[in-house]
Design a protein around this motif. Structure first.
Motif, PDB file in Angstrom:
ATOM      1  N   ARG A  90       0.837  -1.185   0.000  1.00  0.00           N
ATOM      2  CA  ARG A  90       0.000   0.000   0.000  1.00  0.00           C
ATOM      3  C   ARG A  90       0.878   1.243   0.000  1.00  0.00           C
ATOM      4  O   ARG A  90       1.983   1.254   0.556  1.00  0.00           O
ATOM      5  CB  ARG A  90      -0.913   0.025   1.226  1.00  0.00           C
ATOM      6  CG  ARG A  90      -0.178   0.094   2.554  1.00  0.00           C
ATOM      7  CD  ARG A  90      -1.146   0.163   3.730  1.00  0.00           C
ATOM      8  NE  ARG A  90      -0.423   0.231   5.015  1.00  0.00           N
ATOM      9  CZ  ARG A  90       0.060   1.357   5.532  1.00  0.00           C
ATOM     10  NH1 ARG A  90      -0.105   2.516   4.888  1.00  0.00           N
ATOM     11  NH2 ARG A  90       0.687   1.334   6.689  1.00  0.00           N
ATOM     12  N   ALA A  91       0.402   2.283  -0.646  1.00  0.00           N
ATOM     13  CA  ALA A  91       1.144   3.546  -0.670  1.00  0.00           C
ATOM     14  C   ALA A  91       1.021   4.229   0.685  1.00  0.00           C
ATOM     15  O   ALA A  91      -0.028   4.188   1.329  1.00  0.00           O
ATOM     16  CB  ALA A  91       0.602   4.445  -1.767  1.00  0.00           C
ATOM     17  N   THR A  92       2.103   4.849   1.131  1.00  0.00           N
ATOM     18  CA  THR A  92       2.088   5.605   2.384  1.00  0.00           C
ATOM     19  C   THR A  92       1.865   7.085   2.077  1.00  0.00           C
ATOM     20  O   THR A  92       1.763   7.488   0.917  1.00  0.00           O
ATOM     21  CB  THR A  92       3.417   5.437   3.142  1.00  0.00           C
ATOM     22  OG1 THR A  92       4.467   6.072   2.409  1.00  0.00           O
ATOM     23  CG2 THR A  92       3.752   3.956   3.331  1.00  0.00           C
ATOM     24  N   LYS A  93       1.816   7.904   3.106  1.00  0.00           N
ATOM     25  CA  LYS A  93       1.630   9.339   2.908  1.00  0.00           C
ATOM     26  C   LYS A  93       2.898  10.023   2.408  1.00  0.00           C
ATOM     27  O   LYS A  93       2.880  11.201   2.052  1.00  0.00           O
ATOM     28  CB  LYS A  93       1.167   9.989   4.207  1.00  0.00           C
ATOM     29  CG  LYS A  93       2.170   9.877   5.348  1.00  0.00           C
ATOM     30  CD  LYS A  93       1.635  10.550   6.604  1.00  0.00           C
ATOM     31  CE  LYS A  93       2.642  10.452   7.759  1.00  0.00           C
ATOM     32  NZ  LYS A  93       2.145  11.119   8.986  1.00  0.00           N
ATOM     33  N   PHE A  94       4.009   9.249   2.376  1.00  0.00           N
ATOM     34  CA  PHE A  94       5.268   9.786   1.874  1.00  0.00           C
ATOM     35  C   PHE A  94       5.416   9.426   0.400  1.00  0.00           C
ATOM     36  O   PHE A  94       5.225   8.265   0.013  1.00  0.00           O
ATOM     37  CB  PHE A  94       6.451   9.225   2.676  1.00  0.00           C
ATOM     38  CG  PHE A  94       6.362   9.505   4.150  1.00  0.00           C
ATOM     39  CD1 PHE A  94       6.755  10.733   4.662  1.00  0.00           C
ATOM     40  CD2 PHE A  94       5.871   8.537   5.015  1.00  0.00           C
ATOM     41  CE1 PHE A  94       6.668  10.987   6.020  1.00  0.00           C
ATOM     42  CE2 PHE A  94       5.788   8.779   6.376  1.00  0.00           C
ATOM     43  CZ  PHE A  94       6.175  10.014   6.884  1.00  0.00           C
ATOM     44  N   LYS A  95       5.758  10.395  -0.393  1.00  0.00           N
ATOM     45  CA  LYS A  95       5.844  10.195  -1.832  1.00  0.00           C
ATOM     46  C   LYS A  95       6.882   9.135  -2.188  1.00  0.00           C
ATOM     47  O   LYS A  95       8.020   9.167  -1.726  1.00  0.00           O
ATOM     48  CB  LYS A  95       6.213  11.510  -2.525  1.00  0.00           C
ATOM     49  CG  LYS A  95       6.271  11.408  -4.048  1.00  0.00           C
ATOM     50  CD  LYS A  95       6.646  12.735  -4.681  1.00  0.00           C
ATOM     51  CE  LYS A  95       6.728  12.611  -6.197  1.00  0.00           C
ATOM     52  NZ  LYS A  95       7.133  13.889  -6.836  1.00  0.00           N
ATOM     53  N   GLY A  96       6.460   8.173  -3.020  1.00  0.00           N
ATOM     54  CA  GLY A  96       7.373   7.145  -3.511  1.00  0.00           C
ATOM     55  C   GLY A  96       7.693   6.055  -2.525  1.00  0.00           C
ATOM     56  O   GLY A  96       8.558   5.210  -2.800  1.00  0.00           O
ATOM     57  N   ILE A  97       7.015   6.028  -1.387  1.00  0.00           N
ATOM     58  CA  ILE A  97       7.294   5.021  -0.366  1.00  0.00           C
ATOM     59  C   ILE A  97       6.075   4.120  -0.202  1.00  0.00           C
ATOM     60  O   ILE A  97       4.949   4.599  -0.024  1.00  0.00           O
ATOM     61  CB  ILE A  97       7.671   5.670   0.979  1.00  0.00           C
ATOM     62  CG1 ILE A  97       8.964   6.481   0.824  1.00  0.00           C
ATOM     63  CG2 ILE A  97       7.843   4.607   2.062  1.00  0.00           C
ATOM     64  CD1 ILE A  97       9.411   7.170   2.086  1.00  0.00           C
ATOM     65  N   TYR A  98       6.327   2.824  -0.268  1.00  0.00           N
ATOM     66  CA  TYR A  98       5.249   1.822  -0.171  1.00  0.00           C
ATOM     67  C   TYR A  98       5.577   0.873   0.986  1.00  0.00           C
ATOM     68  O   TYR A  98       6.749   0.551   1.236  1.00  0.00           O
ATOM     69  CB  TYR A  98       5.123   1.022  -1.471  1.00  0.00           C
ATOM     70  CG  TYR A  98       4.861   1.882  -2.681  1.00  0.00           C
ATOM     71  CD1 TYR A  98       3.573   2.075  -3.149  1.00  0.00           C
ATOM     72  CD2 TYR A  98       5.912   2.521  -3.345  1.00  0.00           C
ATOM     73  CE1 TYR A  98       3.326   2.874  -4.273  1.00  0.00           C
ATOM     74  CE2 TYR A  98       5.675   3.324  -4.452  1.00  0.00           C
ATOM     75  CZ  TYR A  98       4.379   3.488  -4.901  1.00  0.00           C
ATOM     76  OH  TYR A  98       4.142   4.294  -6.008  1.00  0.00           O
ATOM     77  N   GLN A  99       4.516   0.421   1.669  1.00  0.00           N
ATOM     78  CA  GLN A  99       4.685  -0.471   2.810  1.00  0.00           C
ATOM     79  C   GLN A  99       3.946  -1.768   2.555  1.00  0.00           C
ATOM     80  O   GLN A  99       2.836  -1.779   1.989  1.00  0.00           O
ATOM     81  CB  GLN A  99       4.177   0.178   4.095  1.00  0.00           C
ATOM     82  CG  GLN A  99       4.442  -0.645   5.345  1.00  0.00           C
ATOM     83  CD  GLN A  99       3.990   0.090   6.602  1.00  0.00           C
ATOM     84  OE1 GLN A  99       3.209   1.023   6.543  1.00  0.00           O
ATOM     85  NE2 GLN A  99       4.500  -0.345   7.764  1.00  0.00           N
ATOM     86  N   ARG A 100       4.552  -2.850   2.955  1.00  0.00           N
ATOM     87  CA  ARG A 100       3.937  -4.169   2.747  1.00  0.00           C
ATOM     88  C   ARG A 100       2.797  -4.366   3.730  1.00  0.00           C
ATOM     89  O   ARG A 100       2.887  -4.007   4.910  1.00  0.00           O
ATOM     90  CB  ARG A 100       4.985  -5.263   2.942  1.00  0.00           C
ATOM     91  CG  ARG A 100       4.516  -6.638   2.496  1.00  0.00           C
ATOM     92  CD  ARG A 100       5.621  -7.654   2.680  1.00  0.00           C
ATOM     93  NE  ARG A 100       5.195  -8.960   2.211  1.00  0.00           N
ATOM     94  CZ  ARG A 100       5.596 -10.108   2.705  1.00  0.00           C
ATOM     95  NH1 ARG A 100       6.455 -10.120   3.715  1.00  0.00           N
ATOM     96  NH2 ARG A 100       5.191 -11.253   2.217  1.00  0.00           N
ATOM     97  N   LYS A 101       1.721  -4.950   3.243  1.00  0.00           N
ATOM     98  CA  LYS A 101       0.588  -5.271   4.100  1.00  0.00           C
ATOM     99  C   LYS A 101       0.897  -6.563   4.857  1.00  0.00           C
ATOM    100  O   LYS A 101       1.492  -7.476   4.333  1.00  0.00           O
ATOM    101  CB  LYS A 101      -0.674  -5.483   3.261  1.00  0.00           C
ATOM    102  CG  LYS A 101      -1.074  -4.265   2.443  1.00  0.00           C
ATOM    103  CD  LYS A 101      -2.254  -4.584   1.534  1.00  0.00           C
ATOM    104  CE  LYS A 101      -2.620  -3.409   0.634  1.00  0.00           C
ATOM    105  NZ  LYS A 101      -3.694  -3.771  -0.304  1.00  0.00           N
ATOM    106  N   PHE A 102       0.466  -6.626   6.094  1.00  0.00           N
ATOM    107  CA  PHE A 102       0.699  -7.811   6.908  1.00  0.00           C
ATOM    108  C   PHE A 102      -0.587  -8.556   7.167  1.00  0.00           C
ATOM    109  O   PHE A 102      -1.665  -7.989   7.133  1.00  0.00           O
ATOM    110  CB  PHE A 102       1.363  -7.428   8.238  1.00  0.00           C
ATOM    111  CG  PHE A 102       2.766  -6.885   8.052  1.00  0.00           C
ATOM    112  CD1 PHE A 102       3.830  -7.762   7.926  1.00  0.00           C
ATOM    113  CD2 PHE A 102       2.997  -5.506   8.006  1.00  0.00           C
ATOM    114  CE1 PHE A 102       5.120  -7.280   7.767  1.00  0.00           C
ATOM    115  CE2 PHE A 102       4.272  -5.041   7.847  1.00  0.00           C
ATOM    116  CZ  PHE A 102       5.330  -5.907   7.723  1.00  0.00           C
TER     117      PHE A 102
END
Length: 452
Positions: free
Chosen positions: A440-452
């Motif tokens: 999922r995309a985070t609120k920071f541009k270009g940074i994505y976090q894996r869903k758990f």
């Protein structure tokens, strides 16, 4: 004592960490964690350099001071060995410790020379080759089959640092011009050179990764490189005075008539070394001062000649102290400025401190782009470590083979955090919906976090 005096003020995580240095540490760490070099870890670090970094990571982990301390030990060994060669082979008119003294000073021209770089590791074996080569010239009964070892040491050096392959031409040219080696002995030298490369290729062949070995390491030397103006500036500051002194040293040696033909040939071999080192420099990944380590033996050789033959009461001592103070001043100005803002050496290559969000620190990351500063606060995931090598997949999601590679590499070693500096992830996720569903995309541009 001199090496301690010059190096220890910066020992213990006091030097800036450089981008290539961080990559070396990550290479050792990932191999320690089970990644297979070149197949599951894309980097252009030589196989023997990677082996050294792996051993260090197994022993000390990702510890900057461990890398720097080992680099100091190698520098000290090289200086002792260079002195041993000069004295044993009688390259100067008298035996003395000046070659080692000058060698250590030349290795202190810039703070990045204290790093455990592939070129530092490689130069050790080039010194071994130099010793074997002038030993052949010293033999009155002619060249022996030990010329095999000249090629062997150069071949080993190449497995640490690719551009060292130029030195096989240095070795062959020296045998042609300054010895009576026959055709068979030239072939022996070439055989010695190719043997380590063949064994390395055979190793990766047996592990079904010969293509990756060729793509990551061998073909990397022929890629077009872009150099920073800041790198040129730092290198120019570092080598200006040593280059001038080496020139005057060469003139001093040629004007002294007491040198015999063997000693004159040794001087000519070191002159050819300079030309080989210049060609190797153009093949290097950057032009930072650390790449000039390959010049240090010839710098030390000719500057030693300069100090041994300079005329005048107290003039040699005065010039040496001037050189010593200049090098110390230049080194401190590049790290912890004594005057003004200093030289700010290698500003583009230094790791920039990143104020990462708490959820990113200590996580497995994939940093997509030239700069990998964020890995300082986390671990590397997937095989895509070196951006120049990773482009072939990450910038070509329309290519079927690239899509397969990306999907497989993400599934083998999934990153928790993706930091996309090249804006390639949106298109990759578009082409691989199964992968997009995991992030999922985070609120920071270009940074994505894996869903758990």
């Amino acid at each position: 004592m001199l090496v301690l005096l010059v190096k220890l003020p910066f020992f213990g995580d006091k030097l800036p960490i450089l981008l290539p240095e961080l990559e070396w540490m990550i290479v050792g760490e990932k191999i320690h964690n089970g990644s297979f070099l070149y197949k599951e870890l894309w980097t252009n670090v030589g196989p023997l350099s990677a082996f050294v970094y792996w051993v260090i990571d197994v022993s000390f982990g990702r510890t900057q001071s461990a890398y720097e301390f080992i680099a100091i030990l190698i520098t000290y060994f090289q200086a002792l060995y260079f002195t041993f060669v000069c004295n044993t082979r009688q390259t100067f008119l008298e035996k003395n410790y000046t070659p080692g003294l000058i060698y250590i000073l030349m290795m202190s021209l810039s703070f990045d020379m204290t790093k455990l770089s592939p070129v530092l590791l490689s130069t050790t074996f080039l010194l071994f080759a130099f010793n074997k080569l002038i030993k052949q010239m010293e033999r009155r009964e002619g060249v022996s089959d030990e010329v095999f070892e000249v090629g062997l040491y150069i071949g080993i050096a190449v497995l640490f640092h690719q551009p060292s392959m130029i030195f096989i031409f240095w070795g062959i040219a020296s045998l042609i011009f300054f010895t009576n080696a026959n055709l068979r002995q030239h072939f022996l030298a070439i055989l010695g050179f190719t043997l380590p490369l063949f064994l390395a290729a055979l190793y990766f062949y047996f592990y079904d990764s010969l293509d990756e070995f060729k793509y990551n390491w061998f073909s990397g030397i022929f890629r077009i490189k872009q150099y920073s103006l800041e790198d040129f500036k730092s290198a120019l500051i570092a080598i200006s005075i040593p280059s001038a002194l080496s020139f005057f040293g060469f003139l001093s040696l040629t004007r002294v008539s007491r040198y015999n033909s063997y000693q004159q040939r040794t001087q000519q071999i070191m002159l050819i070394w300079i030309f080989a080192a210049m060609l190797a420099l153009f093949l290097s990944p950057n032009v930072s001062p650390m790449q000039f380590i390959i010049f240090v033996p010839c710098f030390a050789f000719f500057i030693t000649g300069f100090f041994l033959h300079v005329r005048g009461t107290f003039l040699p001592e005065t010039l040496f102290m001037t050189l010593f103070v200049f090098i110390l001043f230049a080194q401190y100005q590049g790290v912890t400025p004594l005057i003004g803002n200093g030289f700010n050496q290698l500003a583009d290559m230094r790791i920039k401190p990143k104020d990462l969000p708490r959820f990113m620190k200590g996580q497995k990351m994939l940093v997509i782009g030239e700069r990998i500063d964020e890995y300082k606060e986390g671990q590397s995931a997937t095989c895509y470590l070196n951006w120049d090598l990773s482009k072939i997949d990450l910038e070509n999601p329309d290519n079927y083979e690239s899509i397969i590679n990306i999907f497989d590499n993400f599934k083998k070693d999934p990153p928790t955090i993706i930091i996309d500096k090249q804006n390639v992830i949106p298109k990759i996720f578009q082409r691989i919906p199964a992968l997009a569903a995991d992030y999922r995309a985070t609120k920071f541009k270009g940074i994505y976090q894996r869903k758990f």
